[in-house]
Design a protein around this motif. Structure first.
Motif, PDB file in Angstrom:
ATOM      1  N   GLN A  21       5.510   3.189 -29.763  1.00 31.42           N
ATOM      2  CA  GLN A  21       4.597   3.277 -31.066  1.00 31.42           C
ATOM      3  C   GLN A  21       3.201   4.310 -30.323  1.00 31.42           C
ATOM      4  O   GLN A  21       2.405   4.687 -30.753  1.00 31.42           O
ATOM      5  CB  GLN A  21       3.828   2.197 -31.545  1.00 31.42           C
ATOM      6  N   PHE A  22       2.952   3.627 -28.928  1.00 30.83           N
ATOM      7  CA  PHE A  22       1.873   4.545 -28.318  1.00 30.83           C
ATOM      8  C   PHE A  22       2.094   5.624 -27.325  1.00 30.83           C
ATOM      9  O   PHE A  22       1.282   5.722 -26.594  1.00 30.83           O
ATOM     10  CB  PHE A  22       0.941   3.007 -26.726  1.00 30.83           C
ATOM     11  N   GLY A  23       3.550   6.123 -27.227  1.00 32.63           N
ATOM     12  CA  GLY A  23       3.194   7.357 -26.065  1.00 32.63           C
ATOM     13  C   GLY A  23       4.612   6.777 -25.576  1.00 32.63           C
ATOM     14  O   GLY A  23       5.574   6.146 -25.838  1.00 32.63           O
ATOM     15  N   VAL A  37       6.532   2.014 -17.166  1.00 30.20           N
ATOM     16  CA  VAL A  37       4.959   1.603 -17.758  1.00 30.20           C
ATOM     17  C   VAL A  37       4.081   2.741 -19.327  1.00 30.20           C
ATOM     18  O   VAL A  37       5.268   3.490 -19.790  1.00 30.20           O
ATOM     19  CB  VAL A  37       4.913   2.891 -17.219  1.00 30.20           C
ATOM     20  N   LYS A  38       3.925   1.942 -20.247  1.00 30.02           N
ATOM     21  CA  LYS A  38       3.302   2.660 -21.125  1.00 30.02           C
ATOM     22  C   LYS A  38       2.002   3.632 -20.237  1.00 30.02           C
ATOM     23  O   LYS A  38       1.041   2.629 -20.491  1.00 30.02           O
ATOM     24  CB  LYS A  38       2.557   2.120 -22.277  1.00 30.02           C
ATOM     25  N   MET A  39       2.590   4.963 -20.939  1.00 27.62           N
ATOM     26  CA  MET A  39       0.827   5.672 -20.446  1.00 27.62           C
ATOM     27  C   MET A  39       0.166   5.936 -21.786  1.00 27.62           C
ATOM     28  O   MET A  39       1.169   6.576 -22.605  1.00 27.62           O
ATOM     29  CB  MET A  39       1.811   7.061 -20.274  1.00 27.62           C
ATOM     30  N   TYR A  84      11.019  -4.273 -16.029  1.00 28.74           N
ATOM     31  CA  TYR A  84      12.132  -3.597 -16.571  1.00 28.74           C
ATOM     32  C   TYR A  84      13.420  -4.462 -17.052  1.00 28.74           C
ATOM     33  O   TYR A  84      14.035  -4.640 -16.062  1.00 28.74           O
ATOM     34  CB  TYR A  84      12.506  -2.497 -15.459  1.00 28.74           C
ATOM     35  N   LEU A  85      13.637  -3.382 -17.832  1.00 31.98           N
ATOM     36  CA  LEU A  85      14.985  -3.906 -18.001  1.00 31.98           C
ATOM     37  C   LEU A  85      15.849  -3.208 -18.588  1.00 31.98           C
ATOM     38  O   LEU A  85      16.100  -1.753 -19.233  1.00 31.98           O
ATOM     39  CB  LEU A  85      14.821  -4.517 -19.777  1.00 31.98           C
ATOM     40  N   LYS A  86      16.931  -2.991 -17.565  1.00 33.91           N
ATOM     41  CA  LYS A  86      18.111  -1.486 -16.955  1.00 33.91           C
ATOM     42  C   LYS A  86      18.863  -0.458 -19.204  1.00 33.91           C
ATOM     43  O   LYS A  86      19.439   0.042 -18.569  1.00 33.91           O
ATOM     44  CB  LYS A  86      19.494  -1.325 -16.247  1.00 33.91           C
ATOM     45  N   GLY A 148      10.473  -8.184 -26.691  1.00 39.17           N
ATOM     46  CA  GLY A 148       9.404  -7.120 -26.168  1.00 39.17           C
ATOM     47  C   GLY A 148       8.531  -6.617 -27.682  1.00 39.17           C
ATOM     48  O   GLY A 148       8.347  -7.195 -28.390  1.00 39.17           O
ATOM     49  N   ASP A 149       6.827  -6.744 -26.614  1.00 41.00           N
ATOM     50  CA  ASP A 149       6.041  -5.741 -27.084  1.00 41.00           C
ATOM     51  C   ASP A 149       4.941  -7.470 -28.579  1.00 41.00           C
ATOM     52  O   ASP A 149       4.708  -6.258 -28.924  1.00 41.00           O
ATOM     53  CB  ASP A 149       6.373  -4.733 -27.680  1.00 41.00           C
ATOM     54  N   PHE A 150       5.157  -8.405 -27.643  1.00 45.29           N
ATOM     55  CA  PHE A 150       4.771  -9.146 -28.126  1.00 45.29           C
ATOM     56  C   PHE A 150       3.665  -9.590 -28.755  1.00 45.29           C
ATOM     57  O   PHE A 150       1.903  -9.024 -27.780  1.00 45.29           O
ATOM     58  CB  PHE A 150       5.496 -10.985 -27.697  1.00 45.29           C
TER      59      PHE A 150
END
Ligand SMILES: Cn1cc(-c2ccnc(-n3ncc4cc(C(C)(C)C)cc(F)c4c3=O)c2CO)cc(Nc2ccncn2)c1=O
Length: 268
Positions: A21-23, A37-39, A84-86, A148-150
């Motif tokens: 959602q953020f890139g 890493v979310k950029m 990180y989850l593979k 994730g992303d809670f």
């Protein structure tokens, strides 16, 4: 100390994992540890509010939650650094493994129980997810499933996502009180968990098939809900239906669901 602040110089960025959602999100190494890493694309997030909340979120720790390690907030774009989850998203994993998974109700129920444990921890911490779905859960080694992303939904700057009429609003996972009043709670997370269970037991089908969002709203408001998946045991479907109790108060808590699902394992 602001240990949630990560020095970007310590990050070693590797392959791209996808764009959320953020890139763009990339695999990376922080010292020797694998990270995601979310950029953050400019303008997609209320960054200052998020950075404030990040201090709280780094304290949420559970084996079924994707751990937030910290942020690189002294630069633009800011980076959000997590565990990180593979194997990537649970939705993608289910769709890729349908042949072997579809009749393995023990494995499928274990996946649901792991999500339930992570959500029961968030419920205990009075933390609402706001967008629980198979696409927002991740798969690691040994069939580990993590939520994730809670809480990030609160920081999305995109009317298409935030407004219930928007094309990106997760209508098919939304409880009646969310559709009608945008009233989010751990009980609306429970409704979404019921839909996630249906996603798991159909190995990643789209809920309500081709129904348009407006048709799903009618469906839900008439008190109708998703059919029993073909290979799903009746007692497991009963748990899904409990999650879709019209009244939020009468819906079970994640604590109740955890006991309910664990009991099914003892029966089998
Ligand atoms: C932690 N993590 C995140 C991702 C990953 C990659 C791309 N987009 C995302 N997503 N996915 C969904 C998402 C959703 C939101 C809402 C606010 C709730 C709408 C906000 C996000 F910021 C994201 C995001 O960043 C993720 C999920 O955050 C992939 C991983 N792993 C792999 C491994 C192999 N192949 C692909 N991905 C991984 O370990």
């Amino acid at each position: 100390s602001n240990k949630w602040e990560i020095d970007p110089g310590e990050l070693n960025l590797l392959e791209e994992l996808g764009s959320g959602q953020f890139g763009v999100v990339r695999h990376g190494k922080l010292r020797r540890m694998d990270v995601a890493v979310k950029m953050m694309k400019e303008g997609t997030m209320s960054e200052d509010e998020f950075i404030e909340e990040a201090k709280v979120m780094t304290k949420l720790q559970h084996e079924n939650l994707v751990q937030l390690y910290g942020v690189c907030s002294r630069q633009r774009p800011i980076y959000i650094v997590t565990e990180y989850l593979k194997y990537g998203s649970l939705l993608h994993y289910l769709r890729g493994k349908e042949r072997t998974l579809i009749t393995n109700s023990e494995t499928l129920l274990d996946m649901c129980l792991q999500v339930c444990k992570g959500m029961a921890y968030l419920e205990e911490q009075k933390f609402i997810h706001r967008d629980l779905a198979a696409r927002n859960c991740l798969v690691g080694s040994y069939n580990v499933i993590k939520v994730g992303d809670f809480g990030l939904a609160r920081y999305v700057v995109d009317d298409e996502y935030t407004g219930s009429g928007g094309a990106k609003f997760p209508i098919k996972w939304a409880a009646p009180e969310v559709l009608n009043y945008m009233r989010f709670s751990s009980k609306s997370d429970v409704w979404a968990f019921g839909v996630l269970m249906w996603e798991v037991f159909t190995c990643g089908k789209m809920p309500y098939g081709r129904l348009k969002n407006a048709e799903v709203v009618d469906h839900v408001q008439q008190g109708r809900h998703l059919e029993k998946p073909r290979y799903c045991l009746p007692n497991v479907y009963d748990v899904m239906c409990l999650c879709w109790t019209e009244s939020a108060e009468q819906r079970p808590s994640f604590r109740d669901l955890r006991q309910n699902i664990s009991r099914i394992f003892q029966e089998e």
